[in-house]
Scaffold this motif. Structure first.
Motif, PDB file in Angstrom:
ATOM      1  N   THR A 138      87.770  -9.056  20.819  1.00  0.00           N
ATOM      2  CA  THR A 138      87.147  -8.678  21.564  1.00  0.00           C
ATOM      3  C   THR A 138      85.677  -8.098  21.800  1.00  0.00           C
ATOM      4  O   THR A 138      85.485  -6.899  20.959  1.00  0.00           O
ATOM      5  N   CYS A 145      91.346  -0.521  26.776  1.00  0.00           N
ATOM      6  CA  CYS A 145      91.373  -2.158  27.477  1.00  0.00           C
ATOM      7  C   CYS A 145      92.395  -3.197  26.873  1.00  0.00           C
ATOM      8  O   CYS A 145      92.810  -4.234  27.335  1.00  0.00           O
ATOM      9  N   ARG A 149      95.515  -6.484  28.350  1.00  0.00           N
ATOM     10  CA  ARG A 149      95.329  -8.082  28.134  1.00  0.00           C
ATOM     11  C   ARG A 149      96.584  -8.778  29.029  1.00  0.00           C
ATOM     12  O   ARG A 149      98.016  -7.309  28.629  1.00  0.00           O
ATOM     13  N   ASN A 165      89.329 -13.589  26.951  1.00  0.00           N
ATOM     14  CA  ASN A 165      88.756 -12.273  26.242  1.00  0.00           C
ATOM     15  C   ASN A 165      86.904 -13.064  25.847  1.00  0.00           C
ATOM     16  O   ASN A 165      86.646 -12.308  24.525  1.00  0.00           O
TER      17      ASN A 165
END
Ligand SMILES: C[S@@+](CC[C@H](N)C(=O)[O-])C[C@H]1O[C@@H](n2cnc3c(N)ncnc32)[C@H](O)[C@@H]1O
Length: 266
Positions: A138, A145, A149, A165
């Protein structure tokens, strides 16, 4: 003639017809999608019938170049993928139809937000490397973050057939001024690490500004690319020279392949 680590300037169908059979370990094709993009030399506007006829000509050549254990990845729009799969199913083994969620902006209608990535192999025995979950796919590894997901773990994300991603090259500073559809390096990184080994030959008949060759070089594979526009060939050569010095710096620091972070490059 030696075809390793070369970029050929020319039409891919004509050039592939001059190449021997069964020497490619991994082929990746990201052709023009008949969307009237400005590629300088190639005119990206055709009738659907002629576009599909042209596609089958170069697909036929790629199939011939693949080694018996070789793999092909074809990136295209979902509407073309349906036709290409009917053709490819006659000659190769379909492993996956991957959806790359590359995001798009709403414009008052249902926008095509994903590309199709067809994954085929020439036989049922083929290279497939189970990648380690610690690999950094990523662009953002902040815990906030990662937590957002949808996958239960990074390992699931790696082996799902939805790739969500990997972000398109949007930032002006990172996109090469002259090319409208340059791919992100981590996208190619995932394909090359999964379906080839060190020293294998990676082939791209629509090389653009060299993304496939750059990643192949950084990951210690050999590359062969064909590109019709001489300006893109020049740009690709320039990028490869940078990749070479980046790779040498890594070797100097004795860093393992898994710790490569391609975001530091380009
Ligand atoms: C979608 S772009 C590929 C972009 C590339 N993946 C990258 O990251 O830079 C398609 C490329 O195919 C090239 N092209 C179009 N027709 C071609 C042909 N007949 N032979 C070789 N290259 C061709 C275009 O000039 C364009 O650069």
């Amino acid at each position: 003639m030696n075809y390793e680590n070369k970029i050929i300037n020319g039409d891919c169908i004509e050039q592939m017809r001059t190449l021997p059979s069964e020497f490619v370990d991994l082929a990746f094709a990201d052709p023009p999608y008949n969307l009237e993009k400005d590629y300088g030399v190639y005119i990206d506007s055709n009738t659907p019938k002629n576009y599909l006829k042209w596609t089958e000509q170069w697909l036929k050549e790629i199939i011939r170049l693949l080694k018996p254990r070789g793999s092909l990845y074809l990136l295209t729009l979902p509407k073309w993928a349906l036709h290409h799969a009917v053709f490819l199913d006659k000659f190769l083994f379909r492993q996956n139809t991957i959806a790359w969620d590359a995001l798009s902006t709403p414009r008052g209608k249902i926008m095509p937000a994903h590309y199709s990535l067809l994954f085929y192999t020439k036989s049922l025995e083929y290279t497939f490397n189970q990648l380690k979950s610690k690999h950094n796919w990523t662009h953002c590894s902040r815990s906030k973050c990662i937590g957002q997901r949808n996958f239960s773990s990074l390992q699931d994300a790696l082996y799902s057939d939805i790739w969500s991603n990997l972000y398109r090259v949007k930032h002006r500073g990172k996109r090469h001024a002259h090319h409208p559809t340059q791919l992100p390096l981590p996208f190619m990184e995932r394909i090359i690490l999964t379906s080839s080994n060190r020293g294998n030959l990676v082939f791209d008949p629509f090389l653009g500004v060299g993304t496939t060759a750059i990643v192949a070089k950084l990951l210690e594979r050999k590359y062969l690319g064909i590109e019709i526009n001489p300006e893109y060939v020049q740009e690709a050569q320039k990028n490869l020279a940078q990749a070479f010095s980046f790779r040498s710096r890594l070797e100097f620091q004795n860093k393992p392949q898994e710790s490569l972070n391609l975001n530091n490059f380009l």
